[in-house]
Scaffold this active site. Structure first.
Site, PDB file in Angstrom:
ATOM      1  N   ASP A  43      18.837  62.306   2.234  1.00  0.00           N
ATOM      2  CA  ASP A  43      18.336  60.940   2.143  1.00  0.00           C
ATOM      3  C   ASP A  43      17.029  60.833   2.921  1.00  0.00           C
ATOM      4  OD1 ASP A  43      19.862  57.986   1.445  1.00  0.00           O
ATOM      5  OD2 ASP A  43      18.097  57.939   2.753  1.00  0.00           O
ATOM      6  N   HIS A  46      25.053  57.441  -7.121  1.00  0.00           N
ATOM      7  CA  HIS A  46      24.924  58.444  -6.061  1.00  0.00           C
ATOM      8  C   HIS A  46      26.015  58.233  -5.027  1.00  0.00           C
ATOM      9  CE1 HIS A  46      22.373  54.945  -5.172  1.00  0.00           C
ATOM     10  NE2 HIS A  46      22.714  55.107  -3.912  1.00  0.00           N
ATOM     11  N   HIS A  52      26.811  58.823  -1.073  1.00  0.00           N
ATOM     12  CA  HIS A  52      26.282  59.141   0.256  1.00  0.00           C
ATOM     13  C   HIS A  52      27.327  59.987   0.982  1.00  0.00           C
ATOM     14  CE1 HIS A  52      23.128  55.843   0.333  1.00  0.00           C
ATOM     15  NE2 HIS A  52      23.929  55.361  -0.591  1.00  0.00           N
TER      16      HIS A  52
HETATM   17  P1  AMP Z   1      21.778  52.702  -2.159  1.00  0.00           P
HETATM   18  O1  AMP Z   1      21.439  51.552  -1.253  1.00  0.00           O
HETATM   19  O2  AMP Z   1      23.210  53.109  -2.099  1.00  0.00           O
HETATM   20  O3  AMP Z   1      21.266  52.489  -3.567  1.00  0.00           O
HETATM   21  O4  AMP Z   1      21.031  53.948  -1.540  1.00  0.00           O
HETATM   22  C1  AMP Z   1      19.809  54.426  -1.969  1.00  0.00           C
HETATM   23  C2  AMP Z   1      19.427  55.499  -0.986  1.00  0.00           C
HETATM   24  O5  AMP Z   1      18.399  56.275  -1.556  1.00  0.00           O
HETATM   25  C3  AMP Z   1      18.887  54.963   0.346  1.00  0.00           C
HETATM   26  O6  AMP Z   1      19.685  55.463   1.400  1.00  0.00           O
HETATM   27  C4  AMP Z   1      17.463  55.504   0.400  1.00  0.00           C
HETATM   28  O7  AMP Z   1      17.079  55.877   1.693  1.00  0.00           O
HETATM   29  C5  AMP Z   1      17.536  56.688  -0.538  1.00  0.00           C
HETATM   30  N1  AMP Z   1      16.303  57.072  -1.198  1.00  0.00           N
HETATM   31  C6  AMP Z   1      15.459  56.280  -1.895  1.00  0.00           C
HETATM   32  N2  AMP Z   1      14.451  57.002  -2.395  1.00  0.00           N
HETATM   33  C7  AMP Z   1      14.672  58.283  -2.026  1.00  0.00           C
HETATM   34  C8  AMP Z   1      13.975  59.509  -2.239  1.00  0.00           C
HETATM   35  N3  AMP Z   1      12.842  59.571  -2.950  1.00  0.00           N
HETATM   36  N4  AMP Z   1      14.469  60.638  -1.682  1.00  0.00           N
HETATM   37  C9  AMP Z   1      15.615  60.592  -0.956  1.00  0.00           C
HETATM   38  N5  AMP Z   1      16.314  59.475  -0.734  1.00  0.00           N
HETATM   39  C10 AMP Z   1      15.852  58.330  -1.251  1.00  0.00           C
END
Ligand code: AMP
Ligand code: ZN
Length: 113
Positions: free
Chosen positions: A29, A99, A101
């Site tokens: 992340d 996704h 986490h």
């Molecule tokens: P969510 O709130 O569950 O949709 O989580 C989205 C996650 O994606 C967040 O923790 C962000 O920090 C992560 N994120 C967004 N863009 C990227 C990226 N380009 N590379 C890695 N993580 C990302």
């Protein structure tokens, strides 16, 4: 498709990949909430858990067993870890590609907030 995680899966934008096979890719992340914070995604574009179909059953199972494998590789299998998938607006989902986490490396508080 204009989806940031599809672009990561297609290597159109860079990411810190920790695992990949034909169906699944996992990367760190960008804004880690814990010492280990890996996002595990299907390469197939599924919006979230509510969008998964009966034909995705095998893929969903594979994702869970892949998380298990990555947790071991990341060194948190014994200490413990948390797996979270945010689904929809009130679930806190910001990226509309399913996704999971994988969080670990510190004591996780519950509930998250
Ligand atoms: P969510 O709130 O569950 O949709 O989580 C989205 C996650 O994606 C967040 O923790 C962000 O920090 C992560 N994120 C967004 N863009 C990227 C990226 N380009 N590379 C890695 N993580 C990302
Ligand atoms: Zn996508």
């Amino acid at each position: 498709m204009d989806c940031i995680f599809c672009k990561i899966a297609n290597k159109e934008i860079p990411s810190s990949i920790v695992y990949e096979d034909d169906d699944v890719i996992a990367f760190n992340d960008l804004n880690p909430e814990a010492p280990v914070h890996v996002l595990v995604i299907p390469k197939k574009h599924i919006v979230n858990l509510s969008d998964a179909k009966p034909e995705d059953q095998q893929l969903l199972g594979k994702l869970m067993l892949t998380i298990q494998k990555i947790a071991a590789e990341q060194g948190v299998a014994e200490s413990g870890y948390r797996v979270v998938t945010n689904c929809g607006e009130q679930g806190g989902q910001t990226v509309m590609h399913m996704h999971f986490h994988l969080l670990g490396g510190r004591e996780m508080l519950w509930p998250a907030g």
